[in-house]
Design a protein around this motif. Structure first.
Motif, PDB file in Angstrom:
ATOM      1  N   ALA A 103       0.795  -1.228   0.000  1.00 43.58           N
ATOM      2  CA  ALA A 103       0.000   0.000   0.000  1.00 43.58           C
ATOM      3  C   ALA A 103       0.829   1.281   0.000  1.00 43.58           C
ATOM      4  CB  ALA A 103      -0.962  -0.001   1.182  1.00 43.58           C
ATOM      5  N   HIS A 104       2.128   1.150  -0.121  1.00 35.39           N
ATOM      6  CA  HIS A 104       2.972   2.345  -0.259  1.00 35.39           C
ATOM      7  C   HIS A 104       4.373   1.860  -0.583  1.00 35.39           C
ATOM      8  CE1 HIS A 104       4.735   6.263   1.686  1.00 35.39           C
ATOM      9  NE2 HIS A 104       5.677   5.634   1.013  1.00 35.39           N
ATOM     10  N   ASN A 105       4.758   2.049  -1.843  1.00 30.42           N
ATOM     11  CA  ASN A 105       6.150   1.792  -2.203  1.00 30.42           C
ATOM     12  C   ASN A 105       6.548   2.740  -3.320  1.00 30.42           C
ATOM     13  OD1 ASN A 105       5.385   0.681  -4.728  1.00 30.42           O
ATOM     14  ND2 ASN A 105       5.453  -1.406  -3.946  1.00 30.42           N
ATOM     15  N   HIS A 106       7.699   2.462  -3.925  1.00 31.76           N
ATOM     16  CA  HIS A 106       8.210   3.350  -4.973  1.00 31.76           C
ATOM     17  C   HIS A 106       8.577   2.534  -6.206  1.00 31.76           C
ATOM     18  CE1 HIS A 106       7.899   6.722  -2.240  1.00 31.76           C
ATOM     19  NE2 HIS A 106       8.253   5.854  -1.318  1.00 31.76           N
ATOM     20  N   ILE A 107       7.626   1.708  -6.617  1.00 34.66           N
ATOM     21  CA  ILE A 107       7.814   0.831  -7.773  1.00 34.66           C
ATOM     22  C   ILE A 107       8.053   1.642  -9.048  1.00 34.66           C
ATOM     23  CG2 ILE A 107       5.313   0.675  -8.226  1.00 34.66           C
ATOM     24  CD1 ILE A 107       7.615  -2.318  -8.625  1.00 34.66           C
ATOM     25  N   ALA A 329       0.448  12.032  -2.055  1.00 38.65           N
ATOM     26  CA  ALA A 329       1.323  11.243  -1.172  1.00 38.65           C
ATOM     27  C   ALA A 329       2.689  11.108  -1.835  1.00 38.65           C
ATOM     28  CB  ALA A 329       0.721   9.847  -0.950  1.00 38.65           C
ATOM     29  N   GLU A 330       3.802  10.827  -1.101  1.00 39.27           N
ATOM     30  CA  GLU A 330       3.749  10.652   0.324  1.00 39.27           C
ATOM     31  C   GLU A 330       4.112  11.925   1.064  1.00 39.27           C
ATOM     32  OE1 GLU A 330       7.368   7.896   0.303  1.00 39.27           O
ATOM     33  OE2 GLU A 330       7.366   8.649   2.353  1.00 39.27           O
ATOM     34  N   PHE A 331       4.146  13.005   0.272  1.00 38.58           N
ATOM     35  CA  PHE A 331       4.252  14.306   0.919  1.00 38.58           C
ATOM     36  C   PHE A 331       3.149  15.203   0.379  1.00 38.58           C
ATOM     37  CE2 PHE A 331       8.722  12.829   0.905  1.00 38.58           C
ATOM     38  CZ  PHE A 331       8.885  12.718   2.275  1.00 38.58           C
ATOM     39  N   SER A 383       2.050   7.377   7.009  1.00 35.17           N
ATOM     40  CA  SER A 383       2.788   6.152   6.698  1.00 35.17           C
ATOM     41  C   SER A 383       4.060   6.016   7.502  1.00 35.17           C
ATOM     42  CB  SER A 383       3.089   6.074   5.205  1.00 35.17           C
ATOM     43  OG  SER A 383       3.687   7.263   4.753  1.00 35.17           O
ATOM     44  N   HIS A 384       4.569   4.808   7.449  1.00 39.99           N
ATOM     45  CA  HIS A 384       5.684   4.287   8.260  1.00 39.99           C
ATOM     46  C   HIS A 384       5.849   4.990   9.610  1.00 39.99           C
ATOM     47  CE1 HIS A 384       8.375   7.080   5.993  1.00 39.99           C
ATOM     48  NE2 HIS A 384       7.956   6.511   4.909  1.00 39.99           N
ATOM     49  N   ILE A 385       4.833   4.823  10.405  1.00 33.09           N
ATOM     50  CA  ILE A 385       4.868   5.442  11.723  1.00 33.09           C
ATOM     51  C   ILE A 385       5.896   4.755  12.623  1.00 33.09           C
ATOM     52  CG2 ILE A 385       2.501   6.296  11.656  1.00 33.09           C
ATOM     53  CD1 ILE A 385       1.942   3.921  13.603  1.00 33.09           C
ATOM     54  N   SER A 434       5.694  -1.554   2.246  1.00 27.44           N
ATOM     55  CA  SER A 434       7.135  -1.815   2.341  1.00 27.44           C
ATOM     56  C   SER A 434       7.918  -0.513   2.343  1.00 27.44           C
ATOM     57  CB  SER A 434       7.601  -2.665   1.161  1.00 27.44           C
ATOM     58  OG  SER A 434       7.568  -1.912  -0.046  1.00 27.44           O
ATOM     59  N   ASP A 435       7.347   0.513   1.705  1.00 27.13           N
ATOM     60  CA  ASP A 435       8.057   1.759   1.429  1.00 27.13           C
ATOM     61  C   ASP A 435       9.338   1.502   0.633  1.00 27.13           C
ATOM     62  OD1 ASP A 435       8.176   4.516   1.382  1.00 27.13           O
ATOM     63  OD2 ASP A 435       9.495   4.617   3.108  1.00 27.13           O
ATOM     64  N   GLY A 436       9.397   0.374  -0.056  1.00 24.32           N
ATOM     65  CA  GLY A 436      10.635   0.006  -0.738  1.00 24.32           C
ATOM     66  C   GLY A 436      10.800   0.647  -2.107  1.00 24.32           C
TER      67      GLY A 436
HETATM   68 ZN   LIG Z   1       7.718   6.201   0.772  1.00 23.92          ZN
END
Ligand SMILES: [Zn+2]
Length: 537
Positions: A103-107, A329-331, A383-385, A434-436
């Motif tokens: 639900a949140h990465n940088h693919i 997102a993510e800013f 995200s990624h708290i 993953s935020d990967g």
């Molecule tokens: Zn991110």
């Protein structure tokens, strides 16, 4: 153009499912299957004798599932009764899970890497990494770069370092590896090329300091074309499909007009083009959800120089089942004024946080905005708290904001969060990410390993007692993420839902912790289409 690594024929359609019928896993059909003459959806698929974890509200585990017209048509222990001549695949007890949602990465960043980007998120020794690079090189034209940029970490190898120049010389192509957390390595061929472009490379192939920035900038400048980007976009989606990820929610990049050296930089107005091109050409190996990242400074003149036009001129939640836009997102950028503009426009907004002070401020700012313009129906996200107390979860939940958790395998420190256990018993919405892609890995199984063991890839404890069960871990990455992508018909195997699933090579509920990391998919289906098939013995 020599291009074996990239072909639309990778995508399995009706013909491939027909091949499955001849003997599931007998051959790697995806290299040969011709483009189907009939719509893929015309072919039904019946899976039997599986251990199918539906992740429905009752957490049912069933043995059969029927896929028809891109959706699950029947789920249970007698789905075969409705199968009417569907292709039948005997899973022989294998574990099946819903297609994973990151639900949140940088693919999108990963899909735009220069060279023949070769992910190494599934190998855990340097010799294995070299073997993967050599295999990749065999399909790469002479003189072209084999690269791994971003989602690789020195800590995944027992040596706790990247391969050296000498080790990389076993690969008969220029090689460039840049790890998520600093540092890059090249081999003799790559060193010669980089040095000819003015990039300083140490004798052992290491590239560091300002040279690192110049190296990536130069590779981008010299190697990227619309075609290579499209190949990269396909390869990235295909790689993670082989790990069971069927939906990516991309959370953007730092905007760069032209090629720059930052691993998280791209032109945010053009970087989706290769994915859009793939989509135009045919079905994709996975679904992509696109968020728009903005970083306007507070009190800019004119105010919100990029966010305001975005909110005026773009469409949130627009597209189809394969590619669809989301929110900001993510800013969000622009400080409280930015949040206010997003709320007023009725969009979703998300910011990330890195520490307790940061998340506390994010919550405060949202409370300010929420008091003026209620946001509770807009599904905002943090995200990624980090590790944070239940009191902050209460306040976040009170505004209808959900939190994304994950991003653990490459972190260090103790009790770095998120507080999985606390959140699990809290009514707040939570999902997995993953935020990967730039700062860490995307491979969900590395993240799951951290979530259930509390350890990073080096084996160090980072979560204290805040670990989850495997059932909870899987729920976060499937059914729980429906809310975050705002689509109810993904994330669980239920009649009527879109037919996304992965047949795993091992039972992820029972294998030893260390084995969890190496989990992969043998058969990945997206929208009823087989997109990855490694065969089942
Ligand atoms: Zn991110």
């Amino acid at each position: 153009m020599k291009n074996e690594g990239f072909s639309r024929r990778h995508f399995l359609g009706g013909a491939a499912i027909a091949a499955l019928g001849r003997g599931f896993g007998v051959e790697r059909v995806f290299a040969q299957a011709p483009r189907p003459a009939v719509p893929d959806d015309a072919t039904d698929l019946l899976l039997v004798n599986g251990s199918i974890h539906t992740m429905d509200a009752a957490n049912r585990v069933v043995s059969q599932v029927l896929l028809r017209n891109g959706r699950f048509a029947a789920v249970g222990n007698n789905a075969a009764a409705q199968s009417r001549g569907a292709r039948r695949v005997d899973l022989k007890g294998k574990t099946v899970i819903p297609g994973l949602i990151d639900a949140h990465n940088h693919i999108v960043l990963v899909g735009n890497r220069p060279g023949w980007h070769t992910p190494l998120e599934h190998v855990f020794t340097i010799p294995d990494a070299i073997a993967v690079l050599k295999k990749r090189a065999a399909g790469v034209p002479a003189g072209e770069f084999v690269t791994t940029i971003g989602p690789v970490a020195a800590m995944q190898f027992p040596e706790k370092r990247l391969p050296t120049l000498m080790e990389l010389d076993a690969v008969d192509r220029p090689v460039y590896i840049q790890a998520a957390q600093g540092g890059a390595r090249t081999n003799t061929l790559g060193k010669a090329w980089l040095e000819s472009k003015g990039v300083a490379v140490a004798a052992d192939g290491a590239i560091a300091g300002p040279a690192l920035n110049l190296a990536l900038k130069t590779l981008r400048q010299e190697l990227l074309t619309p075609e290579t980007r499209k190949r990269g976009a396909h390869d990235a989606l295909q790689y993670y499909a082989a790990l069971g990820v069927t939906t990516h929610r991309d959370c953007g990049a730092f905007h760069a007009e032209g090629p720059e050296g930052g691993v998280a930089s791209e032109n945010v107005y053009t970087m989706h083009n290769p994915f859009l091109a793939l989509h135009r050409e045919g079905p994709m190996p996975a679904r992509l959800r696109i968020e728009f990242l903005h970083q306007d400074p507070p009190n800019a003149t004119p105010p919100l120089p990029t966010l305001a036009p975005r909110l005026r001129n773009s469409f949130p939640f627009f597209g189809d089942e394969w590619i669809r836009t989301g929110g900001i997102a993510e800013f969000t950028g622009g400080g409280v004024d930015g949040l206010r503009a997003i709320a007023k426009a009725g969009w979703r907004g998300e910011d990330h946080t890195l520490n307790l002070a940061g998340v506390t401020q994010l919550i405060k700012d949202r409370e300010t905005v929420n008091a003026e313009i209620p946001i509770s129906g807009l599904r905002w996200i943090i995200s990624h708290i980090p590790a944070f107390p239940a009191e902050l979860a209460d306040r976040t939940h009170a505004m209808g904001i959900g939190v994304l958790v994950g991003w653990g395998p490459t972190r260090t420190g103790t009790n770095v969060g998120p507080p999985y256990r606390m959140l699990m018993t809290h009514p707040i919405r939570k999902g997995y990410h993953s935020d990967g892609g730039d700062i860490t890995v995307i491979n969900p199984w590395l993240n799951f390993y951290t979530i259930v063991t509390g350890r990073n890839l080096a084996g160090q404890p980072i979560l204290g007692d805040q670990t989850l069960t495997r059932q909870e871990m899987l729920w976060l990455a499937t059914a729980a993420n429906k809310w975050f992508i705002w689509e109810d018909d993904l994330g669980s195997i239920e009649a009527g839902n879109r037919a996304d699933l992965a047949v795993l090579d091992r039972n992820c509920f029972t294998v030893a912790d260390e084995e969890l990391k190496a989990t992969r998919s043998l058969l990945t289906v997206v929208g009823g289409r087989v997109v990855h098939n490694d065969g089942v013995a």
